[in-house]
Scaffold this motif. Structure first.
Motif, PDB file in Angstrom:
ATOM      1  N   LEU A 133      -3.385  26.640 -11.109  1.00 12.51           N
ATOM      2  CA  LEU A 133      -4.037  27.936 -10.934  1.00 12.51           C
ATOM      3  C   LEU A 133      -5.554  27.773 -10.869  1.00 12.51           C
ATOM      4  CD1 LEU A 133      -3.885  31.019 -10.797  1.00 12.51           C
ATOM      5  CD2 LEU A 133      -3.921  31.057 -13.322  1.00 12.51           C
ATOM      6  N   GLY A 134      -6.081  26.919 -11.740  1.00  7.01           N
ATOM      7  CA  GLY A 134      -7.530  26.673 -11.745  1.00  7.01           C
ATOM      8  C   GLY A 134      -8.004  26.050 -10.440  1.00  7.01           C
ATOM      9  N   LEU A 135      -7.189  25.121  -9.902  1.00  7.65           N
ATOM     10  CA  LEU A 135      -7.544  24.467  -8.648  1.00  7.65           C
ATOM     11  C   LEU A 135      -7.502  25.466  -7.490  1.00  7.65           C
ATOM     12  CD1 LEU A 135      -8.317  21.598  -7.783  1.00  7.65           C
ATOM     13  CD2 LEU A 135      -5.928  21.233  -7.121  1.00  7.65           C
ATOM     14  N   THR A 136      -6.568  26.412  -7.567  1.00  8.81           N
ATOM     15  CA  THR A 136      -6.484  27.456  -6.536  1.00  8.81           C
ATOM     16  C   THR A 136      -7.732  28.332  -6.538  1.00  8.81           C
ATOM     17  OG1 THR A 136      -4.070  27.523  -6.730  1.00  8.81           O
ATOM     18  CG2 THR A 136      -5.146  29.431  -5.708  1.00  8.81           C
ATOM     19  N   VAL A 137      -8.130  28.764  -7.735  1.00  5.72           N
ATOM     20  CA  VAL A 137      -9.326  29.604  -7.856  1.00  5.72           C
ATOM     21  C   VAL A 137     -10.565  28.844  -7.392  1.00  5.72           C
ATOM     22  CG1 VAL A 137     -10.852  30.812  -9.488  1.00  5.72           C
ATOM     23  CG2 VAL A 137      -8.357  30.974  -9.736  1.00  5.72           C
ATOM     24  N   LEU A 138     -10.668  27.569  -7.787  1.00  4.29           N
ATOM     25  CA  LEU A 138     -11.812  26.746  -7.387  1.00  4.29           C
ATOM     26  C   LEU A 138     -11.851  26.561  -5.870  1.00  4.29           C
ATOM     27  CD1 LEU A 138     -14.225  24.971  -8.204  1.00  4.29           C
ATOM     28  CD2 LEU A 138     -12.625  23.053  -8.491  1.00  4.29           C
ATOM     29  N   SER A 139     -10.697  26.340  -5.264  1.00  2.00           N
ATOM     30  CA  SER A 139     -10.635  26.138  -3.816  1.00  2.00           C
ATOM     31  C   SER A 139     -11.045  27.401  -3.068  1.00  2.00           C
ATOM     32  CB  SER A 139      -9.222  25.726  -3.401  1.00  2.00           C
ATOM     33  OG  SER A 139      -8.872  24.487  -3.996  1.00  2.00           O
ATOM     34  N   LEU A 140     -10.588  28.568  -3.558  1.00  2.00           N
ATOM     35  CA  LEU A 140     -10.974  29.826  -2.931  1.00  2.00           C
ATOM     36  C   LEU A 140     -12.480  30.057  -3.037  1.00  2.00           C
ATOM     37  CD1 LEU A 140      -8.046  32.164  -4.055  1.00  2.00           C
ATOM     38  CD2 LEU A 140      -8.609  31.513  -1.707  1.00  2.00           C
ATOM     39  N   PHE A 174      -2.249  29.318  -0.186  1.00  2.00           N
ATOM     40  CA  PHE A 174      -1.177  30.242  -0.555  1.00  2.00           C
ATOM     41  C   PHE A 174       0.207  29.740  -0.153  1.00  2.00           C
ATOM     42  CE2 PHE A 174      -4.944  33.020  -0.269  1.00  2.00           C
ATOM     43  CZ  PHE A 174      -4.944  33.497  -1.581  1.00  2.00           C
ATOM     44  N   GLY A 175       0.231  28.598   0.549  1.00  2.00           N
ATOM     45  CA  GLY A 175       1.523  28.014   0.917  1.00  2.00           C
ATOM     46  C   GLY A 175       1.952  26.908  -0.025  1.00  2.00           C
ATOM     47  N   GLY A 176       1.195  26.733  -1.092  1.00  2.00           N
ATOM     48  CA  GLY A 176       1.586  25.751  -2.094  1.00  2.00           C
ATOM     49  C   GLY A 176       0.980  24.380  -1.906  1.00  2.00           C
ATOM     50  N   ALA A 353       4.129  21.005  10.997  1.00  2.00           N
ATOM     51  CA  ALA A 353       3.158  21.767  11.791  1.00  2.00           C
ATOM     52  C   ALA A 353       1.895  22.049  10.983  1.00  2.00           C
ATOM     53  CB  ALA A 353       3.778  23.080  12.268  1.00  2.00           C
ATOM     54  N   PHE A 354       2.107  22.366   9.711  1.00  2.32           N
ATOM     55  CA  PHE A 354       0.972  22.657   8.852  1.00  2.32           C
ATOM     56  C   PHE A 354       0.115  21.405   8.642  1.00  2.32           C
ATOM     57  CE2 PHE A 354      -0.875  23.276   4.565  1.00  2.32           C
ATOM     58  CZ  PHE A 354      -1.704  24.344   4.890  1.00  2.32           C
ATOM     59  N   SER A 355       0.758  20.253   8.526  1.00  9.95           N
ATOM     60  CA  SER A 355       0.028  18.993   8.356  1.00  9.95           C
ATOM     61  C   SER A 355      -0.823  18.685   9.586  1.00  9.95           C
ATOM     62  CB  SER A 355       1.016  17.839   8.096  1.00  9.95           C
ATOM     63  OG  SER A 355       1.744  18.070   6.911  1.00  9.95           O
ATOM     64  N   VAL A 356      -0.254  18.938  10.767  1.00  8.49           N
ATOM     65  CA  VAL A 356      -1.023  18.752  12.004  1.00  8.49           C
ATOM     66  C   VAL A 356      -2.221  19.690  12.021  1.00  8.49           C
ATOM     67  CG1 VAL A 356      -0.988  19.014  14.516  1.00  8.49           C
ATOM     68  CG2 VAL A 356       0.937  17.939  13.349  1.00  8.49           C
TER      69      VAL A 356
END
Length: 698
Positions: A133-140, A174-176, A353-356
């Motif tokens: 969760l912390g990494l998500t907030v930091l990334s945003l 948001f896709g994990g 596809a997402f990796s590409v």
């Protein structure tokens, strides 16, 4: 209804915005303004043009009228907000955070990045929900600037790399695939910080070249001279300067006269005699005399400070390679979108596809390929006293096949040396008189004469005194006789007939005893050290033609050129004739013009690249030149040439690194051989490789 909005107009820099500012219209607009402005740039992404102009020569109304005359406007300009909402409008983006603060934040961020890398790629263990969760907030938080840019693009109905990347990162977050998103954002942050650091480093080096070591000066308050701090001086004050002092303001002399060394401004070997009504400039030095100066400009408003400011701004003017990088980045956008869609159709795997998308969405490598190389080169050059006003000119130097040189002050030194002397009296007595008259004089010619006598073992009597007459000569009573030593005008003014002028190729100084001419001494400016070697090295590097352009007469020019291997020699040239020759040469080849004086500026303006020599050249030469060499060392020409060629080589290598890893990574991602985190790791590898490769320039 089409309108032009004036977004800002600060210090002769006008920013306009309109839907009419398209690449097609821009060509016509640029042609209509070319004779009235200093520079113009189109920001295609947000329909803006940025114009730099001289308000002493043209006003905004004239500029707008010319634009109206060539564009299909139905409504005239209105004043918009002072700060544009589009973050790409400014040439140099304002940033409230100091670079030091950003580096501290990035260092802290690096600790998190190392932890994430070790945890996921080495230990292969899962993160706790709290850390995730912390990494998500930091990334945003880290992605917010990029998301803001994407929002601006959408508002302007543009779909750019920033939009593509922001969309990819939001999907990842948001896709994990939070670690993949974090790695990409971390790399992008580091890349931008590196670019800013490099540019700031270059600006700091440039500013050090004109750092003012004067903190106090004398100004008139009524009839009294008082000492005040430089920062307290205002336009309109009367400042007082005497021999040996550095002038620290721009202004006009209202009283007195002085010999002033203006090498930083005009590159002239001889000091200039300035009188009432003449202009003086900051960072010049008084050698003799005393003057009262009405102050016109102080600090950042002085001429030399404004020149340096122009050089600073040029760090953001894109070179041909950087423009190509932008074009390539746009192609990456199209290819990335197509490959993402193709992968989804081919593999039916959202992860693949997402990796590409992650691999192709980050433009770091593509954009950094040229910009990191150019920025490193400009910073390195500045630290070595070479001021480059844009990467475009750096790149052009090594592609030029013709180099044109001025003579005086460029290939010759600014330091006079004794060439010859004639005397009607005993030689030793003649030299003794000379050294006694000149040994306390600080004028460059006096120093040259004193050194010449000292080298012959003849030294001055410490009790001897001489009276200086600024710009003319000296007089003294010595051993019961009256001596005069000075130029031709000084002799005539004192009623002494000079029956025969010496060789006009030299500076001639005459000696008279009791109103009779008894001798003369001739001085010249020696060939600048390493000039011959520099010309030979240019030839060795493939320069096809080296040309001498000079205003000296045929005899002097050919005598000088005899020690060199010029392919062509042009003499007795007026400034317009120099320009005509350069223009003619440039029709068939890329031309570099190197000069130092006002008489060189027209020719410099006609060259593909212009270089001002000898402490930055004259005021006009610095204004016109694309590159200024401040140390007066001919070897810097070779250093510049090699730097140009090496920068292009590094940029091409960087393109190969970025392109090959993108293609390779996309195929790996397409077939599921790497996931989103691996795609992020690819960016880390090739961006680091590009930055390290660009750092080789230093």
């Amino acid at each position: 209804m089409q309108k032009i909005v004036i977004k800002s107009n600060i210090k002769n820099r006008l920013r306009l915005k309109s839907k009419l500012f398209t690449p097609q219209n821009f060509i016509t607009i640029k042609e209509s303004l070319v004779d009235n402005i200093i520079s113009i740039r189109l920001n295609e992404l947000c329909f803006s043009i940025i114009i730099t102009y001289d308000d002493r020569k043209v006003d905004i109304k004239t500029i707008l009228d010319k634009i109206y005359s060539v564009t299909p406007l139905t409504s005239k300009a209105k004043i918009g907000k002072e700060i544009c909402s589009c973050k790409r409008c400014d040439i140099i983006k304002p940033n409230p955070q100091s670079l030091k603060t950003k580096i501290k934040k990035f260092t802290a961020l690096s600790i998190v990045a190392v932890y994430v890398f070790v945890k996921e790629h080495i230990l292969a263990t899962a993160f706790s929900p709290v850390f995730g969760l912390g990494l998500t907030v930091l990334s945003l938080y880290m992605a917010k600037p990029l998301i803001d840019e994407a929002i601006n693009d959408i508002k302007n109905r543009n779909f750019t790399l920033e939009s593509f990347m922001a969309f990819s990162l939001l999907l990842a977050i948001f896709g994990g695939e939070i670690t993949a998103a974090f790695e990409v954002i971390y790399i992008l942050t580091g890349s931008r910080l590196f670019e800013e650091y490099t540019a700031n480093l270059s600006r700091a080096e440039i500013k050090n070249l004109i750092k003012m070591d004067v903190t106090k000066l004398y100004v008139l308050r009524g009839d009294i001279e008082i000492e005040i701090d430089l920062e307290d001086v205002r336009s309109g004050d009367t400042a007082v300067f005497v021999g040996g002092e550095k002038i620290c303001v721009d202004g006009v002399i209202i009283k007195g006269e002085a010999l002033i060394n203006e090498a930083l401004i005009n590159g002239r070997s001889r000091s200039t005699l300035k009188k009432s009504g003449d202009k003086v400039f900051a960072n010049t030095t008084i050698e003799q005399g005393r003057i009262f100066v009405k102050v016109n400009a102080v600090g950042s408003e002085t001429y030399i400070a404004r020149v340096i400011s122009d050089v600073e701004k040029s760090l953001s003017i894109k070179s041909k390679s950087e423009v190509m990088a932008d074009v390539l980045a746009k192609k990456v956008l199209k290819i990335g979108s197509a490959m993402t869609a193709f992968t989804l159709l081919l593999t039916r795997s959202f992860t693949n596809a997402f990796s590409v998308m992650i691999v192709m969405s980050c433009p770091c490598a593509t954009i950094l390929a040229a910009s990191s190389a150019v920025s490193s080169a400009i910073a390195y050059a500045a630290r070595n006293g070479i001021l480059i006003k844009g990467g475009e000119y750096l790149e052009k130097v090594s592609s030029a096949s013709v180099f044109c040189f001025d003579k005086t002050g460029t290939l010759t030194t600014g330091k006079p040396v004794v060439k010859d002397y004639k005397t009607l009296i005993d030689e030793r007595e003649f030299l003794e008189i000379l050294v006694n008259l000149e040994h306390k004089n600080t004028h460059p010619i006096a120093k040259a004469i004193t050194k010449f006598c000292n080298d012959k073992g003849i030294f001055a009597n410490s009790n001897s005194h001489a009276k200086n007459e600024v710009g003319l000569g000296v007089s003294s009573n010595h051993n019961g006789s009256t001596y005069l030593l000075g130029n031709h005008k000084f002799m005539i003014n004192n009623g002494i007939k000079v029956t025969k002028k010496e060789n006009n190729a030299y500076t001639n100084i005459y000696l008279a005893k009791d109103s009779k001419l008894i001798g003369s001494i001739s001085l010249t400016h020696d060939i600048r050290p390493y000039s011959l070697e520099m010309l030979k090295e240019l030839k060795n590097r493939g320069v096809k033609k080296i040309v001498l352009l000079t205003g000296d007469d045929e005899l002097v020019s050919k005598e000088f050129a005899s020690g060199f291997e010029f392919d062509e020699i042009y003499y007795d040239l007026m400034p317009n004739e120099k320009a005509d020759i350069v223009e003619k040469l440039s029709k068939h080849a890329s031309v570099v013009m190197i000069g130092d004086g006002v008489n060189d500026t027209l020719a410099m303006s006609k060259a593909d690249v212009s270089i001002s020599f000898a402490s930055g050249g004259s005021k006009a030469a610095v204004e016109v030149s694309n590159i200024a060499i401040t140390k007066s060392d001919p070897r810097d020409i070779i250093k510049l040439y090699d730097m140009s060629k090496f920068t292009l080589k590094i940029a091409n290598q960087n393109y190969q690194i970025g392109t090959s890893t993108n293609i390779f990574g996309s195929f790996l991602a397409m077939f599921g051989l790497i996931g989103p985190a691996g795609a992020g790791l690819i960016h880390l590898v090739h961006t680091s490789a590009i930055l390290l490769n660009s750092n080789r320039i230093k």
